[in-house]
Design a protein around this motif. Structure first.
Motif, short mmCIF file in Angstrom:
data_model
loop_
_atom_site.label_atom_id
_atom_site.label_comp_id
_atom_site.label_asym_id
_atom_site.label_seq_id
_atom_site.Cartn_x
_atom_site.Cartn_y
_atom_site.Cartn_z
N ALA A 25 -7.48 16.91 -39.39
CA ALA A 25 -6.72 15.87 -38.70
C ALA A 25 -5.66 16.48 -37.79
O ALA A 25 -5.48 16.05 -36.64
N GLU A 26 -4.96 17.51 -38.29
CA GLU A 26 -3.93 18.15 -37.47
C GLU A 26 -4.57 18.91 -36.30
O GLU A 26 -4.03 18.92 -35.19
N LEU A 27 -5.71 19.54 -36.55
CA LEU A 27 -6.41 20.24 -35.47
C LEU A 27 -6.85 19.24 -34.40
O LEU A 27 -6.78 19.53 -33.19
N ALA A 28 -7.27 18.06 -34.81
CA ALA A 28 -7.64 17.02 -33.85
C ALA A 28 -6.44 16.61 -33.00
O ALA A 28 -6.53 16.47 -31.78
N ARG A 29 -5.28 16.43 -33.65
CA ARG A 29 -4.09 16.04 -32.90
C ARG A 29 -3.69 17.11 -31.89
O ARG A 29 -3.37 16.82 -30.73
N ARG A 30 -3.69 18.36 -32.33
CA ARG A 30 -3.27 19.43 -31.42
C ARG A 30 -4.24 19.63 -30.27
O ARG A 30 -3.83 19.86 -29.12
N THR A 31 -5.53 19.54 -30.55
CA THR A 31 -6.50 19.70 -29.47
C THR A 31 -6.46 18.50 -28.52
O THR A 31 -6.71 18.65 -27.32
N ASN A 32 -6.17 17.30 -29.05
CA ASN A 32 -5.98 16.15 -28.17
C ASN A 32 -4.80 16.37 -27.22
O ASN A 32 -4.88 16.07 -26.02
N ARG A 33 -3.73 16.90 -27.77
CA ARG A 33 -2.56 17.16 -26.92
C ARG A 33 -2.90 18.17 -25.82
O ARG A 33 -2.50 18.01 -24.68
N PHE A 34 -3.64 19.20 -26.19
CA PHE A 34 -3.98 20.20 -25.17
C PHE A 34 -4.88 19.59 -24.10
O PHE A 34 -4.70 19.88 -22.90
N ALA A 35 -5.84 18.77 -24.51
CA ALA A 35 -6.68 18.10 -23.52
C ALA A 35 -5.83 17.24 -22.58
O ALA A 35 -6.06 17.20 -21.36
N ASN A 36 -4.83 16.56 -23.12
CA ASN A 36 -3.94 15.75 -22.29
C ASN A 36 -3.09 16.63 -21.37
O ASN A 36 -2.78 16.23 -20.24
N VAL A 37 -2.69 17.81 -21.84
CA VAL A 37 -1.98 18.75 -20.97
C VAL A 37 -2.83 19.08 -19.75
O VAL A 37 -2.36 19.09 -18.61
N LEU A 38 -4.11 19.38 -19.99
CA LEU A 38 -5.01 19.70 -18.88
C LEU A 38 -5.14 18.52 -17.92
O LEU A 38 -5.15 18.69 -16.70
#
Length: 592
Positions: A83-96
């Protein structure tokens, strides 16, 4: 020492029931469409590597399970749940997205095994952005060369690496628009014309809908070392996730309850395919050690982290062998049930060493950057023939082929059905992780295929039981007095000598026999490199191989030149011996 030709297995002796135990039946009934049915997929029939690896677990019963555990000497362990990995990778995708980076754009990552690297890889894949991992040990010129070849638009690295290796050459990388920095010593970073990644992540939303990627959309661009000239960029698609999932089950026998450790750096294709994707796809908890090789530390981690499946490289195994089996025996590996190796063929002595030092044989397997995943393997339920790469996995059709010539030019292929006849190893084209092109080099890509077969460039033989045996790269085979000599056979025999830790063999021009065999040897601790030992090793080799095949010369080296993925660079040994150009050495291990 006389040893049996096979290490037999009994299902009753295996602590976990393997995913498959009937070789012929599993291969007969296998289909890639059935593998596809095991995955969730995107709306509308799409497919995305990171969604399958992270999001589908984060939305289910594995949400709170540890996906990745990062350990290092200086920092406390960091556990990231699915779940935490999903949140962090979502944030990175939004950064891009905020930076205007989207589907089909290219992102390069270059860092040590830090959490931000793994988050960046998975977040970019979610975004449909093509990812290229680079070794953090690369020098400035190899980094610039690859970014320019790949037309990289985004680079994720650390502030220290940026200052050391990128900053001075940034003006020579015209495609590079965004540099995202991880602060190694606290932040935020203050480098001009860069972004502080932590600050961007703090401001990003942790909700994200995966980009609408299909199985045929580009996902990964891996560079391989060229023999001469520039490195080759092998392009892989999101559909390769089917092979990562299937081979994680068949070759590594990963089960949800496993604690898994792949020692490969993500800068190498193994570190991406099996250090990131495969264990996540199968809902497994992975250990990621941020430190470099240390025999005592590795044994301690295997023991204290309760590792059950371990995937490493021959060079690491040889370094453990050099440290001595006694060190291993000071530890207890009660949870360890399966050990596998990849990078170059595993010498028989190393397979047996695993049984002595770890209580388990080491299972060799074979694949290439171009294949994207494991193709041929020794797997848990089946007998091992030490020195063999194993048998083709379900969904993979392999053959030994000969090139038939017409007017001096290769015309077509003939499959060799007779056991133990050497030829080129070929794979029937069409498996999901097959590379889809060499970057900007369609002609070179087309040369890899003939009559529906992918030609690997490796020479091999298949025995009567269907096990494949590596002979050598086509351009490594030594032609001496009418004999075709595979370097691996000679190296394996040399490693059976009690003093030899590593061996590399080349053909040296000779006016009488064409080429003579010369060996380069590094020694185990406690042995002195002198002429008496040289003669003893030469005598050992002649006894094992016969005078026609055994080395005529032996040179001692402290270490052998090898790539960071563990392959001994025979062409570099030959170039140095003969005073020839060394070609592309960008993947050479530091100090080699």
């Amino acid at each position: 020492m006389n040893r049996p030709a096979q290490i037999q297995k009994s299902l009753q002796d295996l602590p976990v029931t393997p995913h498959w135990s009937d070789y012929d039946a599993e291969r007969k009934n296998f289909s890639w469409s059935a593998v596809r049915d095991q995955l969730t997929g995107l709306a509308g029939g799409g497919l995305n590597m990171a969604f399958e690896a992270v999001d589908r677990h984060a939305r289910g019963i594995l949400a709170d399970k540890v996906a990745m555990r990062f350990v290092s000497r200086a920092n406390p362990a960091l556990d990231l749940s699915y779940a935490e990995l999903a949140r962090r990778t979502n944030r990175f995708a939004n950064v891009l997205q905020t930076l205007g980076v989207g589907k089909g754009d290219r992102l390069f990552v270059m860092a040590g095994r830090i959490p931000e690297l793994y988050v960046a890889v998975l977040g970019a894949l979610k975004n449909g952005t093509v990812v290229t991992p680079l070794f953090s040990a690369f020098g400035p010129e190899p980094i610039a060369t690859r970014i320019n070849l790949g037309e990289g638009q985004v680079l994720v690295t650390t502030d220290v690496l940026y200052r050391r290796k990128v900053k001075a050459l940034r003006e020579k990388m015209p495609s590079l628009q965004h540099v995202l920095l991880v602060a190694e010593e606290g932040g935020p970073t203050q480098e001009p014309d860069t972004y502080d990644l932590a600050s961007l992540m703090d401001r990003a939303d942790d909700s994200y809908s995966c980009a609408p990627t299909t199985a045929d959309d580009p996902a990964l661009l891996h560079f391989t070392s060229g023999t001469t000239g520039t490195p080759k960029g092998a392009l892989h698609v999101h559909g390769a996730v089917l092979a990562h999932y299937a081979t994680g089950r068949y070759a590594l026998d990963l089960h949800a309850q496993d604690r898994y450790w792949c020692t490969a750096d993500p800068g190498w294709v193994t570190g991406t395919s099996y250090g990131i994707l495969a264990p996540l796809l199968l809902g497994v908890s992975s250990l990621i050690d941020r430190e470099e090789f240390d025999a005592q530390r590795w044994y301690t981690l295997l023991e204290q982290e309760h590792i059950s499946v371990w995937y490493t490289a021959p060079t690491a195994i040889r370094m453990l062998m050099k440290a001595g089996a006694e060190l291993a025996k000071t530890h207890r590996f009660e949870d360890l049930r399966f050990v596998a190796s990849v990078g170059e063929p595993l010498n028989p002595e190393a397979v047996w060493w695993g049984l002595d030092a770890l209580g388990l044989p080491i299972h060799d397997n074979w694949w290439q950057t171009e294949t994207g995943g494991i193709m041929i393997a020794n797997t848990p339920a089946f007998a091992i023939k030490p020195g063999s790469m194993g048998r083709p996995l379900p969904g993979i059709e392999a053959a030994i082929v000969a090139h038939l010539e017409q007017d001096g030019e290769p015309a077509r292929l003939r499959t060799i059905d007779t056991p133990d006849v050497e030829g080129e190893l070929a794979l029937k084209a069409g498996w999901p992780s097959m590379f889809r092109g060499y970057l900007n080099n369609e002609a070179r890509y087309q040369k890899c295929f003939s009559n529906g077969w992918y030609l690997t460039g490796d020479l091999a033989r298949r025995d009567a039981d269907g096990y494949y045996w590596f002979v050598g790269r086509a351009d490594d085979v030594i032609k001496s007095a009418g004999h075709l000599i595979g370097p691996f056979e000679v190296e394996s025999a040399l490693m059976e000598h009690p003093a030899v830790a590593e061996a590399g063999v080349i053909g040296k021009p000779d006016p009488v026999v064409g080429e003579m065999v010369k060996a380069f040897v590094s020694l185990k601790n406690g042995f002195a490199a002198d002429d008496s030992l040289r003669q003893d090793i030469l005598g050992h080799a002649r006894k094992k191989l016969g005078a026609a095949v055994a080395p005529k010369e032996i040179a001692f080296l402290p270490t052998l030149p090898r790539t960071r993925s563990g392959k001994i660079m025979r062409r570099l040994l030959k170039a140095r011996e003969l005073g020839l150009p060394e070609g592309d050495t960008s993947t050479l291990e530091a100090g080699a």
